[in-house]
Scaffold this motif. Structure first.
Motif, PDB file in Angstrom:
ATOM      1  N   UNK A 266      31.993  29.721  53.005  1.00  0.00           N
ATOM      2  CA  UNK A 266      32.528  30.862  52.287  1.00  0.00           C
ATOM      3  C   UNK A 266      32.706  30.499  50.817  1.00  0.00           C
ATOM      4  N   UNK A 267      32.338  31.404  49.934  1.00  0.00           N
ATOM      5  CA  UNK A 267      32.509  31.205  48.505  1.00  0.00           C
ATOM      6  C   UNK A 267      33.697  32.024  48.007  1.00  0.00           C
ATOM      7  N   UNK A 268      34.413  31.470  47.032  1.00  0.00           N
ATOM      8  CA  UNK A 268      35.535  32.168  46.437  1.00  0.00           C
ATOM      9  C   UNK A 268      35.204  32.449  44.978  1.00  0.00           C
ATOM     10  N   UNK A 269      35.334  33.686  44.577  1.00  0.00           N
ATOM     11  CA  UNK A 269      34.977  34.076  43.220  1.00  0.00           C
ATOM     12  C   UNK A 269      36.213  34.600  42.497  1.00  0.00           C
ATOM     13  N   UNK A 270      36.182  34.462  41.166  1.00  0.00           N
ATOM     14  CA  UNK A 270      37.240  35.022  40.337  1.00  0.00           C
ATOM     15  C   UNK A 270      36.945  36.510  40.145  1.00  0.00           C
ATOM     16  N   UNK A 271      37.802  37.364  40.651  1.00  0.00           N
ATOM     17  CA  UNK A 271      37.583  38.801  40.545  1.00  0.00           C
ATOM     18  C   UNK A 271      38.820  39.484  39.985  1.00  0.00           C
ATOM     19  N   UNK A 272      38.603  40.598  39.328  1.00  0.00           N
ATOM     20  CA  UNK A 272      39.695  41.435  38.842  1.00  0.00           C
ATOM     21  C   UNK A 272      39.873  42.582  39.828  1.00  0.00           C
ATOM     22  N   UNK A 273      41.016  42.660  40.522  1.00  0.00           N
ATOM     23  CA  UNK A 273      41.194  43.714  41.517  1.00  0.00           C
ATOM     24  C   UNK A 273      41.214  45.106  40.906  1.00  0.00           C
TER      25      UNK A 273
ATOM     26  N   UNK B 197      37.529  45.613  39.747  1.00  0.00           N
ATOM     27  CA  UNK B 197      36.701  45.487  40.955  1.00  0.00           C
ATOM     28  C   UNK B 197      35.343  44.857  40.643  1.00  0.00           C
ATOM     29  N   UNK B 198      35.391  43.719  39.922  1.00  0.00           N
ATOM     30  CA  UNK B 198      34.163  42.995  39.618  1.00  0.00           C
ATOM     31  C   UNK B 198      34.493  41.542  39.340  1.00  0.00           C
ATOM     32  N   UNK B 199      33.485  40.646  39.474  1.00  0.00           N
ATOM     33  CA  UNK B 199      33.715  39.230  39.136  1.00  0.00           C
ATOM     34  C   UNK B 199      34.019  39.074  37.646  1.00  0.00           C
ATOM     35  N   UNK B 200      34.797  38.034  37.317  1.00  0.00           N
ATOM     36  CA  UNK B 200      35.195  37.781  35.940  1.00  0.00           C
ATOM     37  C   UNK B 200      34.720  36.399  35.536  1.00  0.00           C
TER      38      UNK B 200
END
Length: 275
Positions: free
Chosen positions: A39-46, A49-52
């Motif tokens: 599983x990969x963990x990404x930095x996202x802005x809730x 609603x997109x990766x940062x």
């Protein structure tokens, strides 16, 4: 991991720092149950609603719920302590005066070639006086409190310490001052039991049994070929198929568009001749 010197009065002891401990925990990866892919963990802005990306991130301190003070890198750099090249001894104290709760991480200090004599002088002087040193230094741009002591095999050891305000008080602990009655017989039996169980400290006799059982379980699974692999090759093949399909569809669309252009041009030519 660090090169510098111990500042001991007017004496500088050139040393190198090495981590004295390492974690032996059995580390597991989280896998997708269906395909066993990590599983990969990404930095996202809730909210967006997109990766940062990293260049879109700033640091902020939450001083109240959902209320932040934002800092730019220059502001943080202005108050950040510069990396120190010295471990500055400020006091000598008794080892027994330091509660073990203050200890954080342990490092070995080894002498540089040109500093062996000064290193031995400090090591033997502390050994003879049975003192340890309290010192300050900067590690990873953070001011650090530490103690310097002698260890086995004539090595000088540095222990980083928690600052006093980082050590929690015990006043709020429940039942700490609850009254109870201990009889003389109970105390005598407890002391006798402690004396019977007393021995010298031999660290090699203590084994992490849980970790040993996990390692044995892993070895048995590997030996019995209970090993899974995520379908990376299959995924690449699917991508190739998808790519070929996309190319073919693009060619088809291109050919269809070309045919329409030719038909339109032919129609215009016939129209001109008729007129």
């Amino acid at each position: 991991m660090w090169k510098g010197s111990i500042s001991f009065g007017l004496v500088n002891v050139p040393v190198r720092m090495f981590a004295a401990t390492e974690s032996k925990d059995v580390k597991f990866r989280y896998l997708h149950k269906e395909c066993k892919t990590p599983i990969q963990y990404t930095r996202t802005c809730p909210r967006c609603n997109r990766p940062v990306e990293w260049d879109e991130i700033v640091r902020g301190f939450e001083y109240a719920p959902d209320q932040y003070v934002v800092f730019d890198p220059d502001e943080l750099s202005a108050v950040q302590r510069k990396r120190s090249q010295t471990i500055d001894i400020v006091d000598f104290v008794e080892l027994t005066e330091i509660d073990p709760v203050y200890y954080d991480k342990t490092y070995y200090l080894a002498p540089e070639t040109a500093g062996v004599k000064a290193y031995r002088l400090l090591e033997q002087a502390m050994g003879q006086t049975h003192k340890i040193a309290i010192a300050k230094t900067v590690l990873r741009n953070r001011e650090t409190l530490a103690c310097i002591r002698t260890g086995p095999n004539s090595v000088i050891i540095m222990e980083t310490l928690y600052w006093p305000d980082e050590v929690r008080g015990v006043e709020e602990l429940p039942n700490l001052r609850a009254e109870t009655q201990i009889t003389a017989q109970e105390l005598t039996m407890a002391v006798t039991l402690i004396e019977q169980m007393s021995t010298s400290f031999q660290p090699e006799k203590y084994v992490d049994e849980h970790r040993a059982e996990l390692e044995q379980l892993i070895e048995r699974k590997v030996a019995n070929d209970h090993v899974t692999q995520p379908p990376a090759a299959a995924a690449r093949a699917d991508n190739i198929v998808d790519l070929m399909q996309a190319l073919q569809e693009s060619l088809n669309q291109k050919q269809a568009a070309s045919s329409k252009k030719k038909a339109a041009a032919s129609t215009r030519r016939r129209t001109k001749k008729t007129s």
